[in-house]
Design an enzyme around this catalytic site. Structure first.
Site, PDB file in Angstrom:
ATOM      1  N   HIS A   1       0.826  -1.222   0.000  1.00 22.69           N
ATOM      2  CA  HIS A   1       0.000   0.000   0.000  1.00 22.69           C
ATOM      3  C   HIS A   1       0.858   1.270   0.000  1.00 22.69           C
ATOM      4  O   HIS A   1       0.308   2.372   0.076  1.00 22.69           O
ATOM      5  CB  HIS A   1      -0.932   0.027   1.214  1.00 22.69           C
TER       6      HIS A   1
ATOM      7  N   HIS B   1      -6.186  -7.430   0.022  1.00 24.86           N
ATOM      8  CA  HIS B   1      -6.413  -6.039  -0.355  1.00 24.86           C
ATOM      9  C   HIS B   1      -5.689  -5.706  -1.659  1.00 24.86           C
ATOM     10  O   HIS B   1      -4.593  -6.221  -1.917  1.00 24.86           O
ATOM     11  CB  HIS B   1      -5.899  -5.108   0.742  1.00 24.86           C
TER      12      HIS B   1
ATOM     13  N   ASP C   1      -3.962 -12.801   4.074  1.00 26.24           N
ATOM     14  CA  ASP C   1      -5.203 -12.330   4.693  1.00 26.24           C
ATOM     15  C   ASP C   1      -6.447 -12.647   3.875  1.00 26.24           C
ATOM     16  O   ASP C   1      -7.566 -12.335   4.302  1.00 26.24           O
ATOM     17  CB  ASP C   1      -5.134 -10.835   5.041  1.00 26.24           C
TER      18      ASP C   1
END
Ligand SMILES: [Zn+2]
Length: 341
Positions: A158, A195, A282
């Protein structure tokens, strides 16, 4: 396969982050490194400590102003009367372009995309070791290892060239890919974290020498919300070299594997010399973030498909994946799947 890591990566210890308007315990804890190391050792990996490498591999990906901010922000923040322990932004400059601000409060907003990347007194130190871990493991692949596992913490995908966010400060995956570009004309990145890898996408968005592919929970209702849509395909020379494969919330092994096949086909078409796997664990069904439902056995199958479907030298970079009983075992299964099918 080697597992590369440095013990100082555990010194970064953000106690809390801002979520849904509240300060909550930060799930990106030092203990993740211990659990993941156990998983890598169970998979038969040999531990290796990276050497200190100077700033070159980091500067190849991140802007000078951002690196200066990251290195000094905590010390400057500590001079503000009554300020929090960790640098946390409270104002963002979106839709304004009035030049680079002088205040550390304003710079925090300028250089952080959200309030989930607090900068503590050891954040810079641990982030550098995390980046050097990726750079060193990439070097092992360049030296002829068929695969290397970089146990990076804090994670990186990120992080933009000039912006932290989502527990990430330096983009280890991008740093590793750039090192591999030293000997390969084309490098592919496959991001399988829950993500979307928005920082990685941004860094290579206008380039056609690094293909970025990301499989993740649909950002319409999931972090990072503003990136990760299928219509983001790159720009300029990079148009067509970014592939996003968002999955509906709650998707399991079958849906993930189907998206993976689409991603693998695009990577084969690109014909890279090396691969970087941005390995978030995740997407697991028992992960605290609860976005997708990949099983422990699913991680083994995913890794086996990547390995058999591409046959490329691969740098595996740890991204997300949070504390739950199966965290180490999920890594073990992934690494075994990658090595043995
Ligand atoms: Zn994640």
């Amino acid at each position: 396969m080697k597992v590369v890591y440095h013990a100082d990566q555990k010194q970064h210890y953000p106690k809390q982050f801002l979520v849904n308007g509240c300060f909550q315990p930060n799930p990106e804890m030092p203990e993740r490194l211990d659990r993941l190391l156990e998983g890598a050792l169970a998979a038969g990996c040999t531990p290796e400590t990276p050497p200190r490498q100077g700033m070159q591999p980091i500067e190849a990906v991140h802007s000078p102003a951002y690196l200066e901010f990251l290195e000094r922000a905590h010390e400057r923040w500590a001079h503000i009367a009554g300020a929090s322990d960790a640098v946390t932004p409270n104002i963002h400059p979106d839709r304004r372009d009035v030049g680079y601000p002088a205040s550390v409060v304003a710079q925090a907003g300028y250089h952080m995309s959200d309030a989930s990347a607090p900068i503590g007194d050891r954040t810079w130190h641990s982030s550098c070791w995390s980046a050097w871990t990726a750079a060193h493991a990439a070097g092992l692949v360049l030296d002829g290892e068929p695969g290397a596992y970089a146990l990076c913490r804090p994670p990186g995908h990120h992080a933009f060239s000039d912006m932290a966010g989502g527990f990430c400060y330096l983009n280890n995956t991008a740093i590793g890919a750039q090192v591999l570009r030293g000997s390969h004309d084309r490098v592919a990145i496959l991001d399988v974290d829950l993500h979307h890898g928005n920082g990685t996408q941004s860094i290579f968005y206008a380039r056609n020498d690094v293909l970025t592919v990301s499989i993740h929970a649909d950002p319409r209702r999931f972090y990072p919300f503003f990136w990760g849509y299928a219509n983001e395909q790159g720009q300029g020379e990079g148009l067509g070299y970014n592939l996003n494969l968002p999955l509906p919330r709650g998707s399991g092994d079958a849906e993930f594997t189907a998206a993976l096949e689409v991603g693998l086909e695009r990577i084969r078409e690109f014909s890279p010399g090396a691969l970087v796997i941005a390995l978030g664990l995740d997407a697991f069904e028992g992960d605290p973030f609860g976005g997708l439902r990949v099983s422990t056995g699913g991680f083994r199958a995913i890794a086996a498909r990547i390995s058999a479907g591409l046959r490329l030298p691969a740098l595996i970079v740890q991204e997300g994946g949070y504390l739950c009983d199966e965290l180490g075992e999920n890594l073990n299964q992934f690494l075994q799947g990658f090595q043995h099918g």
